[in-house]
Motif scaffolding. Structure first.
Motif, PDB file in Angstrom:
ATOM      1  N   LEU A 120     -56.292 -36.304  60.562  1.00 12.04           N
ATOM      2  CA  LEU A 120     -55.239 -36.369  59.775  1.00 12.04           C
ATOM      3  C   LEU A 120     -55.402 -37.127  58.496  1.00 12.04           C
ATOM      4  O   LEU A 120     -55.944 -38.108  58.666  1.00 12.04           O
ATOM      5  CB  LEU A 120     -53.883 -36.552  60.740  1.00 12.04           C
ATOM      6  CG  LEU A 120     -53.533 -35.305  61.614  1.00 12.04           C
ATOM      7  CD1 LEU A 120     -52.848 -36.181  62.742  1.00 12.04           C
ATOM      8  CD2 LEU A 120     -52.858 -34.197  60.960  1.00 12.04           C
ATOM      9  N   VAL A 121     -54.837 -36.812  57.340  1.00 14.93           N
ATOM     10  CA  VAL A 121     -54.692 -37.751  56.329  1.00 14.93           C
ATOM     11  C   VAL A 121     -53.247 -37.657  55.841  1.00 14.93           C
ATOM     12  O   VAL A 121     -52.419 -36.949  56.151  1.00 14.93           O
ATOM     13  CB  VAL A 121     -55.434 -37.051  55.025  1.00 14.93           C
ATOM     14  CG1 VAL A 121     -56.932 -36.920  55.454  1.00 14.93           C
ATOM     15  CG2 VAL A 121     -55.170 -35.485  54.685  1.00 14.93           C
ATOM     16  N   VAL A 122     -52.978 -38.781  55.154  1.00 11.46           N
ATOM     17  CA  VAL A 122     -51.826 -38.992  54.446  1.00 11.46           C
ATOM     18  C   VAL A 122     -51.129 -37.815  53.967  1.00 11.46           C
ATOM     19  O   VAL A 122     -51.640 -37.230  53.022  1.00 11.46           O
ATOM     20  CB  VAL A 122     -51.707 -40.396  53.774  1.00 11.46           C
ATOM     21  CG1 VAL A 122     -50.375 -40.566  52.833  1.00 11.46           C
ATOM     22  CG2 VAL A 122     -52.145 -41.360  54.420  1.00 11.46           C
ATOM     23  N   PHE A 142     -49.793 -41.376  26.498  1.00  5.76           N
ATOM     24  CA  PHE A 142     -50.463 -40.496  27.498  1.00  5.76           C
ATOM     25  C   PHE A 142     -49.657 -40.792  28.529  1.00  5.76           C
ATOM     26  O   PHE A 142     -49.163 -41.641  29.086  1.00  5.76           O
ATOM     27  CB  PHE A 142     -51.881 -40.969  27.467  1.00  5.76           C
ATOM     28  CG  PHE A 142     -52.396 -41.001  26.343  1.00  5.76           C
ATOM     29  CD1 PHE A 142     -53.069 -40.011  25.670  1.00  5.76           C
ATOM     30  CD2 PHE A 142     -52.862 -42.348  25.836  1.00  5.76           C
ATOM     31  CE1 PHE A 142     -53.585 -40.245  24.376  1.00  5.76           C
ATOM     32  CE2 PHE A 142     -53.416 -42.443  24.335  1.00  5.76           C
ATOM     33  CZ  PHE A 142     -53.860 -41.305  23.941  1.00  5.76           C
ATOM     34  N   THR A 143     -49.540 -39.548  29.426  1.00  6.52           N
ATOM     35  CA  THR A 143     -48.900 -39.420  30.887  1.00  6.52           C
ATOM     36  C   THR A 143     -49.967 -39.003  31.850  1.00  6.52           C
ATOM     37  O   THR A 143     -50.650 -38.111  31.656  1.00  6.52           O
ATOM     38  CB  THR A 143     -47.730 -38.601  30.701  1.00  6.52           C
ATOM     39  OG1 THR A 143     -46.908 -38.908  29.913  1.00  6.52           O
ATOM     40  CG2 THR A 143     -46.939 -38.499  32.127  1.00  6.52           C
ATOM     41  N   ALA A 144     -49.994 -39.837  32.908  1.00  5.62           N
ATOM     42  CA  ALA A 144     -50.923 -39.546  33.918  1.00  5.62           C
ATOM     43  C   ALA A 144     -50.057 -38.963  35.323  1.00  5.62           C
ATOM     44  O   ALA A 144     -49.245 -39.433  35.367  1.00  5.62           O
ATOM     45  CB  ALA A 144     -51.855 -40.406  34.555  1.00  5.62           C
ATOM     46  N   ALA A 145     -50.479 -37.842  35.882  1.00  4.71           N
ATOM     47  CA  ALA A 145     -49.931 -37.331  37.041  1.00  4.71           C
ATOM     48  C   ALA A 145     -50.965 -37.459  38.257  1.00  4.71           C
ATOM     49  O   ALA A 145     -52.083 -36.961  38.165  1.00  4.71           O
ATOM     50  CB  ALA A 145     -49.449 -35.843  37.093  1.00  4.71           C
ATOM     51  N   VAL A 146     -50.630 -38.122  39.390  1.00  5.40           N
ATOM     52  CA  VAL A 146     -51.554 -38.208  40.601  1.00  5.40           C
ATOM     53  C   VAL A 146     -50.974 -37.465  41.508  1.00  5.40           C
ATOM     54  O   VAL A 146     -49.662 -37.610  41.952  1.00  5.40           O
ATOM     55  CB  VAL A 146     -51.516 -39.781  41.035  1.00  5.40           C
ATOM     56  CG1 VAL A 146     -52.525 -39.934  42.174  1.00  5.40           C
ATOM     57  CG2 VAL A 146     -51.897 -40.547  39.808  1.00  5.40           C
ATOM     58  N   GLN A 147     -51.675 -36.640  42.202  1.00 10.30           N
ATOM     59  CA  GLN A 147     -51.308 -35.565  43.248  1.00 10.30           C
ATOM     60  C   GLN A 147     -52.348 -35.761  44.357  1.00 10.30           C
ATOM     61  O   GLN A 147     -53.535 -35.823  44.236  1.00 10.30           O
ATOM     62  CB  GLN A 147     -51.082 -34.068  42.951  1.00 10.30           C
ATOM     63  CG  GLN A 147     -50.166 -33.970  41.766  1.00 10.30           C
ATOM     64  CD  GLN A 147     -50.213 -32.285  41.334  1.00 10.30           C
ATOM     65  OE1 GLN A 147     -51.117 -31.991  41.294  1.00 10.30           O
ATOM     66  NE2 GLN A 147     -49.178 -31.751  41.401  1.00 10.30           N
ATOM     67  N   ALA A 148     -51.875 -35.862  45.714  1.00  6.68           N
ATOM     68  CA  ALA A 148     -52.627 -35.504  46.731  1.00  6.68           C
ATOM     69  C   ALA A 148     -53.081 -34.214  47.022  1.00  6.68           C
ATOM     70  O   ALA A 148     -52.505 -33.288  46.768  1.00  6.68           O
ATOM     71  CB  ALA A 148     -51.826 -36.070  48.084  1.00  6.68           C
ATOM     72  N   GLU A 149     -54.568 -34.331  47.434  1.00  8.95           N
ATOM     73  CA  GLU A 149     -55.155 -32.968  47.382  1.00  8.95           C
ATOM     74  C   GLU A 149     -54.930 -32.602  48.961  1.00  8.95           C
ATOM     75  O   GLU A 149     -55.008 -33.277  49.998  1.00  8.95           O
ATOM     76  CB  GLU A 149     -56.552 -33.319  47.070  1.00  8.95           C
ATOM     77  CG  GLU A 149     -56.959 -33.522  45.654  1.00  8.95           C
ATOM     78  CD  GLU A 149     -58.687 -33.549  45.461  1.00  8.95           C
ATOM     79  OE1 GLU A 149     -59.285 -33.914  46.597  1.00  8.95           O
ATOM     80  OE2 GLU A 149     -59.020 -33.135  44.278  1.00  8.95           O
ATOM     81  N   ALA A 150     -55.059 -31.234  49.087  1.00 12.27           N
ATOM     82  CA  ALA A 150     -54.884 -30.710  50.262  1.00 12.27           C
ATOM     83  C   ALA A 150     -56.313 -31.229  51.316  1.00 12.27           C
ATOM     84  O   ALA A 150     -57.143 -31.420  50.941  1.00 12.27           O
ATOM     85  CB  ALA A 150     -54.821 -29.301  50.321  1.00 12.27           C
ATOM     86  N   PRO A 151     -55.790 -31.284  52.514  1.00 11.87           N
ATOM     87  CA  PRO A 151     -54.404 -30.900  53.319  1.00 11.87           C
ATOM     88  C   PRO A 151     -53.496 -32.227  53.053  1.00 11.87           C
ATOM     89  O   PRO A 151     -52.274 -32.098  53.912  1.00 11.87           O
ATOM     90  CB  PRO A 151     -54.792 -30.942  54.870  1.00 11.87           C
ATOM     91  CG  PRO A 151     -56.040 -31.849  54.730  1.00 11.87           C
ATOM     92  CD  PRO A 151     -56.752 -31.739  53.630  1.00 11.87           C
ATOM     93  N   GLY A 152     -53.847 -32.987  52.309  1.00  7.23           N
ATOM     94  CA  GLY A 152     -53.019 -34.294  52.195  1.00  7.23           C
ATOM     95  C   GLY A 152     -51.675 -33.731  51.390  1.00  7.23           C
ATOM     96  O   GLY A 152     -51.557 -32.615  50.865  1.00  7.23           O
ATOM     97  N   GLY A 153     -50.652 -34.611  51.335  1.00  6.52           N
ATOM     98  CA  GLY A 153     -49.576 -34.318  50.706  1.00  6.52           C
ATOM     99  C   GLY A 153     -48.785 -35.527  50.268  1.00  6.52           C
ATOM    100  O   GLY A 153     -49.306 -36.840  50.368  1.00  6.52           O
TER     101      GLY A 153
END
Length: 569
Positions: free
Chosen positions: A223-225, A327-338
């Protein structure tokens, strides 16, 4: 001679209830003309013609009393008489001709109601015990039947009183939480009258206790966060309670929570931090059952940090020289994380840090604005520093272009409008031709572009090209089109755009004006058409549909005055 007498008889209560002794008193008086009161002799009392007890002596007031016990006075009407024996001075007398009719009514009862459970809880089966006694000492026990009722509804059928005058109800386990009224309907018997006894709030049913347990989770490894964890739970009712609880359950790891109805049996928890998850569960309770929670945290699965991806975008690209850009940065978790990553982002321009790291808010961070970027192409990146639940990551390079000129945007729905002003000096060979002070208005109609585009209008103060023979530059410029910061070397508007140049046509032949574009080897009017040329309004308009990274110009001829010198002698 002996005086005659008269006997009168009374009782202390008539009618009287069964089970209560009755005091009978006989009064003997001398008949007229005698005024004496008999003070001796005896009186014999009779009940229903049967002598009761021994004769009673007459007292100093001429009376005699006898306590008639309840055992001699059954329910009904009894004839009570008395006979005075007489004495040396008085003749005897009685009331036999006019007996006292003593009415004995059915007796009253006292009931003791008891429950098999002092404080029953919801779902617990319990019964009631009613024990009857008659009012008065040594009275017989009641017989007959008793109907139990709760809240106006009969509980089973009437029950016969046993030898101890006791009735035990059927068991009941369906009472709602709260106070309940009990009604006891006694049938009566030969001795005691029927009675209906209402007892408001006779019994209170309490909520039943519960216990909750976490029964498992899936998946249990790898499992990941942010990855959803399905946690199952179960709520049981503590004895002696019974039934099916309803309500909601909350599962938590101390920071993150998930909610579900008890009927669902599980909820999905998405942890936002790495490490072993200490899980707890809380049942909210309902109208019939008390809330409960796990006694101690349950050690759940281990979560690793989730991988992340960073994207960086710019507010305006290209941007004009000296104008602010951020500038604007967006950080997203990569699957399967969320989940939504937290932490900070460091922006860089051309590999040089731009200010200090910026804190993410809802997974996004904005840099400070800068105005000192030189013309040309710059690379912008964003580095995510990571957090307790998410791994570090870097964005791809964003090309930021800085250009000279006047900028505007056009969208498919609304089109766009771009207005630029300035005075132009156009050089031709070794000479400098003064162009006109021109205000250029570019109008892109709605629907002329398929996506959002950025226009860069750049007035040329010194063209490297020569105008067509016999003409001069009124104004020379470039018009570039960018889509997502990429220069379009050739772009075609769906419908022609309109360009209007306003000026003061001093010493220009406006009829000679031409709109031209440099095709790489020569000036050409291809794709350009003058639509209006109005010296009175001091404006020339033309349309353009095909645009490339090339130079455009409005050219024309000057008007000259011929001076002929002459001499007068």
């Amino acid at each position: 001679a002996k005086a005659d007498t008269t006997l009168s008889l009374i009782t202390n209560q008539n009618p009287s209830p069964y089970g209560i002794p009755v005091l009978a008193t006989a009064y003997v008086t001398g008949n007229d003309p005698s005024t004496a009161v008999p003070v001796s002799g005896t009186v014999q009392f009779y009940i229903d013609g049967v002598a009761y007890g021994a004769p009673v002596k007459v007292g100093s007031d001429g009376s005699a009393s006898k306590l008639l016990p309840y055992t001699a006075l059954w329910v009904g009407t009894h004839s009570v008489t008395a006979v005075y024996s007489g004495d040396a001075n008085f003749n005897g007398s009685d009331n036999t001709a006019d007996p006292l009719m003593q009415v004995v009514e059915k007796g009253s009862l006292t009931v003791l109601l008891d429950f098999t459970a002092d404080a029953p809880v919801f779902g617990q089966a319990f019964g009631m015990t009613a024990t009857f006694t008659g009012d008065g000492p040594n009275v017989p026990l009641p017989t007959g039947t008793l109907q139990f009722s709760i809240d106006g509804a009969d509980l089973g059928v009437p029950i016969d009183l046993d030898a101890a005058a006791t009735a035990i109800s059927d068991l009941i386990d369906s009472l709602a939480v709260g106070a309940h009224a009990v009604t006891l309907s006694y049938s009566g018997d030969d001795t005691y009258a029927a009675a209906v006894i209402d007892i408001p709030s006779a019994i209170a049913v309490l909520k039943a206790d519960t216990s909750i347990a976490i029964t498992g989770w899936l998946p249990d490894s790898g499992l990941v966060v942010g990855q959803a964890l399905t946690v199952t739970f179960d709520v049981s009712v503590t004895a002696p309670g019974a039934g099916a609880p309803t309500g909601a359950v909350t599962v938590s790891n101390g920071i993150d929570s998930c909610f579900a109805s008890l009927a669902d049996g599980s909820c999905q928890l998405s942890p936002t931090f790495s490490g072993v998850q200490q899980l707890t569960a809380v049942y909210s309770g309902d109208g019939s059952f008390n809330s409960s929670s796990t006694a101690a945290p349950v050690e759940g699965p281990t979560y690793d940090k989730a991988a992340t991806a960073v994207t960086v975008v710019t507010g305006v690209n290209p941007q004009g020289l000296g104008l602010p850009v951020s500038f604007t940065a967006a950080v997203q978790a990569e699957a399967p994380g969320g989940g939504v990553p937290d932490g900070m982002v460091q922006f860089k321009v051309d590999d040089v840090e731009l200010g200090s790291p910026v804190t993410l808010i809802n997974g996004s961070a904005a840099s400070e604005s800068i105005t000192d970027l030189a013309t040309g192409l710059h690379t912008v990146t964003a580095h995510y520093l990571g957090s307790s639940g998410y791994l570090e990551s870097d964005s791809a390079q964003l090309p930021q272009r800085i250009v000279e000129g006047c900028l505007g945007t056009a969208t498919p729905e609304a089109g766009g409008l771009l207005i630029c002003t300035g005075t132009q000096n156009v050089s031709l060979g070794d000479n400098v031709n003064n162009g006109l002070p021109v205000t250029t208005t570019i109008e892109i109609p709605a629907g002329a572009v398929a996506s959002k585009v950025t226009l860069v209008y750049n007035r040329l103060d010194g063209s490297l090209l020569a105008p067509p023979a016999g003409t001069d530059f009124v104004s020379s410029f470039t018009l570039d089109v960018y889509i997502e910061s990429a220069l379009q070397s050739a772009y075609t508007f769906t419908t022609p755009i309109s360009i209007t140049m306003s000026y003061i046509p001093d010493n220009w032949d406006t009829d000679s004006f031409m709109a031209l574009g440099w095709d790489g080897s020569a000036w050409s009017a291809n794709g350009l058409a003058i639509t209006s040329n109005n010296p009175d309004e001091q404006a020339t308009g033309f349309t353009m549909q095909n645009v490339g990274a090339q130079e455009y110009a409005l050219t024309g001829e000057h008007e000259y005055l011929l001076f002929v010198p002459f001499f007068i002698h």
